[in-house]
Design a protein around this motif. Structure first.
Motif, PDB file in Angstrom:
ATOM      1  N   PHE A 169       1.035   6.371  17.084  1.00  0.00           N
ATOM      2  CA  PHE A 169       0.182   5.622  16.166  1.00  0.00           C
ATOM      3  C   PHE A 169      -0.171   6.479  14.952  1.00  0.00           C
ATOM      4  O   PHE A 169      -0.086   6.027  13.806  1.00  0.00           O
ATOM      5  CB  PHE A 169      -1.078   5.199  16.920  1.00  0.00           C
ATOM      6  N   SER A 170      -0.552   7.732  15.196  1.00  0.00           N
ATOM      7  CA  SER A 170      -0.966   8.616  14.102  1.00  0.00           C
ATOM      8  C   SER A 170       0.182   8.875  13.128  1.00  0.00           C
ATOM      9  O   SER A 170      -0.004   8.839  11.903  1.00  0.00           O
ATOM     10  CB  SER A 170      -1.467   9.951  14.680  1.00  0.00           C
ATOM     11  N   VAL A 171       1.362   9.127  13.684  1.00  0.00           N
ATOM     12  CA  VAL A 171       2.520   9.425  12.831  1.00  0.00           C
ATOM     13  C   VAL A 171       2.928   8.204  12.019  1.00  0.00           C
ATOM     14  O   VAL A 171       3.165   8.282  10.805  1.00  0.00           O
ATOM     15  CB  VAL A 171       3.704   9.931  13.683  1.00  0.00           C
ATOM     16  N   VAL A 172       3.004   7.056  12.679  1.00  0.00           N
ATOM     17  CA  VAL A 172       3.451   5.852  11.974  1.00  0.00           C
ATOM     18  C   VAL A 172       2.387   5.380  10.986  1.00  0.00           C
ATOM     19  O   VAL A 172       2.710   4.836   9.930  1.00  0.00           O
ATOM     20  CB  VAL A 172       3.821   4.740  12.971  1.00  0.00           C
ATOM     21  N   MET A 173       1.108   5.601  11.304  1.00  0.00           N
ATOM     22  CA  MET A 173       0.054   5.282  10.343  1.00  0.00           C
ATOM     23  C   MET A 173       0.228   6.110   9.070  1.00  0.00           C
ATOM     24  O   MET A 173      -0.003   5.614   7.964  1.00  0.00           O
ATOM     25  CB  MET A 173      -1.323   5.548  10.949  1.00  0.00           C
ATOM     26  N   ALA A 174       0.601   7.379   9.251  1.00  0.00           N
ATOM     27  CA  ALA A 174       0.842   8.218   8.077  1.00  0.00           C
ATOM     28  C   ALA A 174       1.990   7.646   7.241  1.00  0.00           C
ATOM     29  O   ALA A 174       1.927   7.624   6.004  1.00  0.00           O
ATOM     30  CB  ALA A 174       1.154   9.645   8.506  1.00  0.00           C
ATOM     31  N   ALA A 175       3.035   7.181   7.920  1.00  0.00           N
ATOM     32  CA  ALA A 175       4.157   6.566   7.207  1.00  0.00           C
ATOM     33  C   ALA A 175       3.714   5.297   6.492  1.00  0.00           C
ATOM     34  O   ALA A 175       4.101   5.039   5.336  1.00  0.00           O
ATOM     35  CB  ALA A 175       5.288   6.254   8.184  1.00  0.00           C
ATOM     36  N   ALA A 176       2.886   4.493   7.161  1.00  0.00           N
ATOM     37  CA  ALA A 176       2.391   3.259   6.548  1.00  0.00           C
ATOM     38  C   ALA A 176       1.529   3.561   5.332  1.00  0.00           C
ATOM     39  O   ALA A 176       1.594   2.861   4.308  1.00  0.00           O
ATOM     40  CB  ALA A 176       1.591   2.453   7.574  1.00  0.00           C
ATOM     41  N   THR A 177       0.728   4.618   5.437  1.00  0.00           N
ATOM     42  CA  THR A 177      -0.111   5.020   4.307  1.00  0.00           C
ATOM     43  C   THR A 177       0.755   5.422   3.120  1.00  0.00           C
ATOM     44  O   THR A 177       0.489   5.037   1.971  1.00  0.00           O
ATOM     45  CB  THR A 177      -1.026   6.189   4.708  1.00  0.00           C
ATOM     46  N   PHE A 178       1.802   6.188   3.395  1.00  0.00           N
ATOM     47  CA  PHE A 178       2.711   6.606   2.323  1.00  0.00           C
ATOM     48  C   PHE A 178       3.371   5.389   1.675  1.00  0.00           C
ATOM     49  O   PHE A 178       3.461   5.303   0.445  1.00  0.00           O
ATOM     50  CB  PHE A 178       3.771   7.551   2.879  1.00  0.00           C
ATOM     51  N   LEU A 179       3.821   4.446   2.502  1.00  0.00           N
ATOM     52  CA  LEU A 179       4.456   3.245   1.953  1.00  0.00           C
ATOM     53  C   LEU A 179       3.482   2.456   1.085  1.00  0.00           C
ATOM     54  O   LEU A 179       3.862   1.918   0.042  1.00  0.00           O
ATOM     55  CB  LEU A 179       4.977   2.364   3.092  1.00  0.00           C
ATOM     56  N   ALA A 180       2.225   2.381   1.523  1.00  0.00           N
ATOM     57  CA  ALA A 180       1.219   1.653   0.742  1.00  0.00           C
ATOM     58  C   ALA A 180       0.958   2.353  -0.582  1.00  0.00           C
ATOM     59  O   ALA A 180       0.816   1.703  -1.630  1.00  0.00           O
ATOM     60  CB  ALA A 180      -0.070   1.515   1.545  1.00  0.00           C
ATOM     61  N   MET A 181       0.894   3.692  -0.538  1.00  0.00           N
ATOM     62  CA  MET A 181       0.650   4.456  -1.764  1.00  0.00           C
ATOM     63  C   MET A 181       1.823   4.319  -2.724  1.00  0.00           C
ATOM     64  O   MET A 181       1.651   4.113  -3.922  1.00  0.00           O
ATOM     65  CB  MET A 181       0.385   5.920  -1.407  1.00  0.00           C
ATOM     66  N   ARG A 182       3.039   4.433  -2.188  1.00  0.00           N
ATOM     67  CA  ARG A 182       4.224   4.253  -3.029  1.00  0.00           C
ATOM     68  C   ARG A 182       4.349   2.813  -3.502  1.00  0.00           C
ATOM     69  O   ARG A 182       4.705   2.555  -4.655  1.00  0.00           O
ATOM     70  CB  ARG A 182       5.479   4.632  -2.230  1.00  0.00           C
ATOM     71  N   ALA A 223       7.706  -7.094   2.254  1.00  0.00           N
ATOM     72  CA  ALA A 223       8.063  -7.634   3.568  1.00  0.00           C
ATOM     73  C   ALA A 223       9.200  -6.831   4.192  1.00  0.00           C
ATOM     74  O   ALA A 223       9.210  -6.586   5.407  1.00  0.00           O
ATOM     75  CB  ALA A 223       8.450  -9.111   3.443  1.00  0.00           C
ATOM     76  N   SER A 224      10.150  -6.420   3.363  1.00  0.00           N
ATOM     77  CA  SER A 224      11.270  -5.622   3.862  1.00  0.00           C
ATOM     78  C   SER A 224      10.798  -4.270   4.387  1.00  0.00           C
ATOM     79  O   SER A 224      11.237  -3.806   5.448  1.00  0.00           O
ATOM     80  CB  SER A 224      12.294  -5.422   2.740  1.00  0.00           C
ATOM     81  N   ARG A 225       9.871  -3.626   3.648  1.00  0.00           N
ATOM     82  CA  ARG A 225       9.350  -2.329   4.102  1.00  0.00           C
ATOM     83  C   ARG A 225       8.582  -2.468   5.411  1.00  0.00           C
ATOM     84  O   ARG A 225       8.704  -1.630   6.309  1.00  0.00           O
ATOM     85  CB  ARG A 225       8.453  -1.722   3.018  1.00  0.00           C
ATOM     86  N   MET A 226       7.800  -3.532   5.536  1.00  0.00           N
ATOM     87  CA  MET A 226       7.034  -3.746   6.757  1.00  0.00           C
ATOM     88  C   MET A 226       7.949  -4.056   7.943  1.00  0.00           C
ATOM     89  O   MET A 226       7.699  -3.621   9.070  1.00  0.00           O
ATOM     90  CB  MET A 226       6.033  -4.886   6.566  1.00  0.00           C
ATOM     91  N   ALA A 242      -1.549  -0.904   6.688  1.00  0.00           N
ATOM     92  CA  ALA A 242      -0.833  -0.793   5.415  1.00  0.00           C
ATOM     93  C   ALA A 242      -1.274  -1.887   4.444  1.00  0.00           C
ATOM     94  O   ALA A 242      -1.483  -1.628   3.254  1.00  0.00           O
ATOM     95  CB  ALA A 242       0.676  -0.872   5.656  1.00  0.00           C
ATOM     96  N   GLU A 243      -1.427  -3.097   4.941  1.00  0.00           N
ATOM     97  CA  GLU A 243      -1.798  -4.199   4.059  1.00  0.00           C
ATOM     98  C   GLU A 243      -3.244  -4.080   3.588  1.00  0.00           C
ATOM     99  O   GLU A 243      -3.574  -4.499   2.474  1.00  0.00           O
ATOM    100  CB  GLU A 243      -1.556  -5.533   4.770  1.00  0.00           C
ATOM    101  N   SER A 244      -4.100  -3.484   4.417  1.00  0.00           N
ATOM    102  CA  SER A 244      -5.487  -3.279   3.981  1.00  0.00           C
ATOM    103  C   SER A 244      -5.548  -2.289   2.824  1.00  0.00           C
ATOM    104  O   SER A 244      -6.409  -2.398   1.946  1.00  0.00           O
ATOM    105  CB  SER A 244      -6.345  -2.775   5.147  1.00  0.00           C
ATOM    106  N   LEU A 245      -4.646  -1.323   2.817  1.00  0.00           N
ATOM    107  CA  LEU A 245      -4.584  -0.376   1.700  1.00  0.00           C
ATOM    108  C   LEU A 245      -4.008  -1.043   0.457  1.00  0.00           C
ATOM    109  O   LEU A 245      -4.494  -0.845  -0.656  1.00  0.00           O
ATOM    110  CB  LEU A 245      -3.722   0.832   2.072  1.00  0.00           C
ATOM    111  N   ARG A 246      -2.988  -1.823   0.676  1.00  0.00           N
ATOM    112  CA  ARG A 246      -2.354  -2.502  -0.450  1.00  0.00           C
ATOM    113  C   ARG A 246      -3.324  -3.459  -1.141  1.00  0.00           C
ATOM    114  O   ARG A 246      -3.307  -3.621  -2.361  1.00  0.00           O
ATOM    115  CB  ARG A 246      -1.134  -3.275   0.048  1.00  0.00           C
ATOM    116  N   ASP A 247      -4.191  -4.097  -0.358  1.00  0.00           N
ATOM    117  CA  ASP A 247      -5.127  -5.076  -0.909  1.00  0.00           C
ATOM    118  C   ASP A 247      -6.299  -4.432  -1.632  1.00  0.00           C
ATOM    119  O   ASP A 247      -7.007  -5.106  -2.386  1.00  0.00           O
ATOM    120  CB  ASP A 247      -5.667  -5.973   0.211  1.00  0.00           C
ATOM    121  N   GLU A 248      -6.543  -3.135  -1.390  1.00  0.00           N
ATOM    122  CA  GLU A 248      -7.685  -2.457  -2.005  1.00  0.00           C
ATOM    123  C   GLU A 248      -7.208  -1.133  -2.607  1.00  0.00           C
ATOM    124  O   GLU A 248      -7.135  -0.108  -1.917  1.00  0.00           O
ATOM    125  CB  GLU A 248      -8.771  -2.213  -0.959  1.00  0.00           C
ATOM    126  N   PRO A 249      -6.846  -1.129  -3.898  1.00  0.00           N
ATOM    127  CA  PRO A 249      -6.315   0.080  -4.543  1.00  0.00           C
ATOM    128  C   PRO A 249      -7.234   1.293  -4.431  1.00  0.00           C
ATOM    129  O   PRO A 249      -6.759   2.430  -4.413  1.00  0.00           O
ATOM    130  CB  PRO A 249      -6.142  -0.348  -6.010  1.00  0.00           C
TER     131      PRO A 249
END
Length: 237
Positions: free
Chosen positions: A172-185, A207-210, A115-122
């Motif tokens: 892992f796959s399901v939660v990664m999808a959730a993390a991706t959505f959180l990063a996009m939002r 930090a709260s979302r993570m 999630a943080e790797s996505l957040r750091d690179e738009p």
């Protein structure tokens, strides 16, 4: 000294001879595309803009890449667009054991690093978001670029044997999808909050979302463990 490259459409670039010339010109075109993508956005880049930015003729772009989709594919192969295995694993102290608490911690760390790797690179967020938009001429090429992320995720599990259980990978796959959505939002939310609440408020929200995401992973791993214990009791009975 490298000769000037013609900006006239259909005029070959003059950067040398043979394979060296071609490699130099390909790099120049890919560099121009990369600048445009980061400046204008993926879906806004057109052939005419690329040839103008690169200072080459349109025929040259089609000769080398076959068109914009081919250029996108070459760009994706050259750039380190996704977090690699080392970035995803991060500073995980050691390979996790099969203990539920260790598995939960490892999975949660992987998800947060993702999630943080996505957040750091738009640009990474934009690449993933494009999948849900109206298809364009470059959609298939972008899909291939996105598939590389899945290969990096698979490589993580090959590096960490304790996680090589089907349920762990499914989680892992399901939660990664959730993390991706959180990063996009979060990318959009962070921009709004920066205007109002400042950087500290943005970081508190992230930090709260993570923390919530890590809690979900912990509960899910605990549920997997209980399910395995119940199945074991049924088999022994």
């Amino acid at each position: 000294m490298t000769a000037a490259i013609s900006s006239e459409p259909g005029t070959p670039a003059k950067t040398g001879r043979g394979p060296r010339k071609r490699r130099a010109t390909e790099r120049q075109i890919i560099d121009a595309f990369d600048r445009l993508v980061r400046r204008e956005g993926l879906r806004n880049v057109r052939v005419n803009a690329v040839i103008k930015e690169a200072g080459i003729g349109k025929a040259l772009l089609y000769n080398y890449f076959g068109g914009l989709p081919g250029l996108v594919k070459a760009w994706g192969e050259r750039e380190q667009l996704w977090p690699d295995v080392d970035e995803l694993i991060g500073d995980m102290p050691s390979k996790p054991s099969g203990d539920p608490a260790a598995m939960a911690q490892a999975l949660a760390q992987l998800v947060q690093n993702h999630a943080e790797s996505l957040r750091d690179e738009p640009l990474r967020v934009e690449l993933l978001a494009d999948e849900f938009m109206v298809p364009t001429a470059i959609s298939e090429a972008l899909a291939e670029v996105r598939r590389q992320l899945g290969r990096e995720h698979q490589a993580v599990f090959e590096r960490l044997p304790a996680l090589q259980k089907s349920d762990a990978y499914a989680l892992f796959s399901v939660v990664m999808a959730a993390a991706t959505f959180l990063a996009m939002r979060g990318a959009a939310t962070d921009r709004d909050q920066e205007k109002g609440g400042g950087a500290d408020h943005v970081e508190e929200g992230w930090a709260s979302r993570m923390a919530r995401l890590r809690r979900v992973v912990g509960l899910a791993v605990l549920g997997m463990h209980v399910d395995q214990m119940v199945k074991g009791v049924h088999k022994s009975g």
